[in-house]
Design an enzyme around this catalytic site. Sequence first.
Site, short mmCIF file in Angstrom:
data_model
loop_
_atom_site.label_atom_id
_atom_site.label_comp_id
_atom_site.label_asym_id
_atom_site.label_seq_id
_atom_site.Cartn_x
_atom_site.Cartn_y
_atom_site.Cartn_z
N ASP A 219 12.57 -17.96 50.34
CA ASP A 219 11.91 -16.84 50.99
C ASP A 219 10.94 -16.03 50.13
O ASP A 219 9.92 -15.56 50.60
CB ASP A 219 12.97 -15.85 51.51
CG ASP A 219 14.06 -16.52 52.31
OD1 ASP A 219 13.98 -17.75 52.52
OD2 ASP A 219 14.98 -15.81 52.74
N GLU A 449 25.73 -17.53 44.46
CA GLU A 449 24.60 -17.95 45.31
C GLU A 449 23.53 -18.65 44.47
O GLU A 449 22.99 -19.68 44.84
CB GLU A 449 24.00 -16.72 46.00
CG GLU A 449 22.86 -17.04 46.95
CD GLU A 449 22.34 -15.79 47.67
OE1 GLU A 449 22.80 -14.66 47.35
OE2 GLU A 449 21.47 -15.94 48.55
O1 LIG Z 1 17.71 -13.53 52.39
C1 LIG Z 1 17.98 -13.70 53.59
O2 LIG Z 1 18.24 -12.75 54.33
C2 LIG Z 1 18.03 -15.09 54.18
C3 LIG Z 1 17.06 -15.16 55.35
O3 LIG Z 1 17.18 -16.38 56.02
O4 LIG Z 1 17.67 -16.13 53.26
C4 LIG Z 1 18.44 -16.53 52.12
O5 LIG Z 1 19.79 -16.78 52.41
C5 LIG Z 1 20.04 -17.81 53.36
C6 LIG Z 1 21.56 -17.92 53.54
O6 LIG Z 1 22.15 -18.49 52.39
C7 LIG Z 1 19.41 -19.12 52.89
O7 LIG Z 1 19.52 -20.08 53.92
C8 LIG Z 1 17.94 -18.93 52.53
O8 LIG Z 1 17.45 -20.12 51.97
C9 LIG Z 1 17.75 -17.78 51.56
O9 LIG Z 1 18.23 -18.11 50.28
#
Ligand SMILES: O=C(O)[C@@H](CO)O[C@H]1O[C@H](CO)[C@@H](O)[C@H](O)[C@@H]1O
Length: 495
Positions: A219, A449
């Site tokens: 992102d 993470e």
């Molecule tokens: O930051 C966020 O709110 C979300 C939005 O989709 O993305 C992160 O977190 C998600 C959930 O782990 C990942 O799928 C994405 O790749 C990213 O690392």
Amino acid sequence: MGPYRDVDVVTVDELTSSKEDHIWRSKSLLGLFSIGDSLSHEEHSEHSEHCSEEDKRASIVRESMEVLRMNDRGGYTVPAEGLYPFQWNWDSAIVSAGWAVFDEGRAWEELETLFSGQWEDGMIASINFHQFSNTYFPGPEIWGTPDNPSKTSGITQPPVAALAARFLFENAPTPALARAKIDALFPKLLAWHRWWYKARDPENKGVVAILHPWESGMDNSPAWDETMQFPVDDLPPYERRDLTHVDANMRPTKDTYDHYLTLLYRFKKAHGYDPEQLYWISPFKVTDLCTNSILFRANRDLRWLALQLGKHEEVAEIEKWLDNGFEGFKSLWDEEAGLYKCQDQITGKLADAGISAAFLPLFAGVASKEQAAKLVKNLERWLSKVKYGVPSLDPEDPRFDQLQYWRGPVWLIINWMISNGLRHYGYDDLANRITEDSIQLTNEAGLREYFDPVTGAGCGGRQFSWTAAMCLAWLDRGAALEMGHKMSGPKKHLE
Ligand SMILES: O=C(O)[C@@H](CO)O[C@H]1O[C@H](CO)[C@@H](O)[C@H](O)[C@@H]1O
């Protein structure tokens, strides 16, 4: 007709000549997540000088299983308690491979629940909102997709699901169950891949566009810095929740969030998320390397599944996507940098940032041997600058930030894909370095993470599902299978 018709792994060699088919064919027999990528349990024992290392990995395997159980919300797994309380698309696909190592039924269920949110036009959204939660922003009330209440977000994420489905099918302890599951899942996977081409490549470039940085999964990548320069709209006041779970210096800035939300509201208000319109009106339209590499690889796996099911028309359709994709990738190669780059579809410019997704065309199998050699040279330079690979940005880029989300840190899912790709191209030593780094990171920091490539510290969320799944399906697969076997009685050994 592509020369890859009779083999089950596509590489550039197979696309351009059939000389080396036999090499790739025999490599492919080793399976997807295990293409020589993890040391088996026995190899671990031989190579491990200290018993304590083995004990450590055994406890990580146990913890990984516990993390999936703890994050299980009944048929789907949240990425992390609190921080990400819903079902995320590519997280779930990766996580199903983790479940598969010790609970076959639950692994299929993860994919089934993901596809229960499939849109009529075939899209699988980035987030499925199965249950209420107020710990994440933006939730269903903000997305306001045509369903009422909103069941999903209005955008997508990298299409990992076909890879996971092949992995589950190919390694199934119960083939009859797997056949029934794949019979039901295949048309849904195909519909999603068709959606990608219809909605995101209406101009037949062979590569698809993403319309929001959230769609890339990476992102906050510097690859979007230039493409995110459009003016932000007047936005309703909003309160972020991510900062209550994670340090602000690890998360995107307010300005970045304003841009994310500008896109969301434009897609919702003016166009009700109609994909046919979104492609033409979005101020952010990028050929993303992560999405396209995964889609190419997923097409190979979908083709393999289609062959197992005797679906010959579908095989031909998928081969066309592969042929066009092979051509499309050519526009993403930066010869001077010796790297693949993301491309702004609006200006045609290649992004100035070298990001970890630059190495994913190796995972796709779309790079030539010459391109692979240049990528490896860059990767070796990157790795010489950090203690743990693979950083998400070139460490010599002035924007490199070892803690900032997708602007420097290491993600295990990307490490797996890169090391898997490197092995395909014969760079086993480099693949081993990445595997070893991944083992060390989880030894030292646990199932976080993401990780600081300089110090090895854990960042972002804790007890993270896809990190746990990567330990089970990749780093510790041998040990995890053994433990799963002890827990649930005899079943077919997968390796
Ligand atoms: O930051 C966020 O709110 C979300 C939005 O989709 O993305 C992160 O977190 C998600 C959930 O782990 C990942 O799928 C994405 O790749 C990213 O690392």
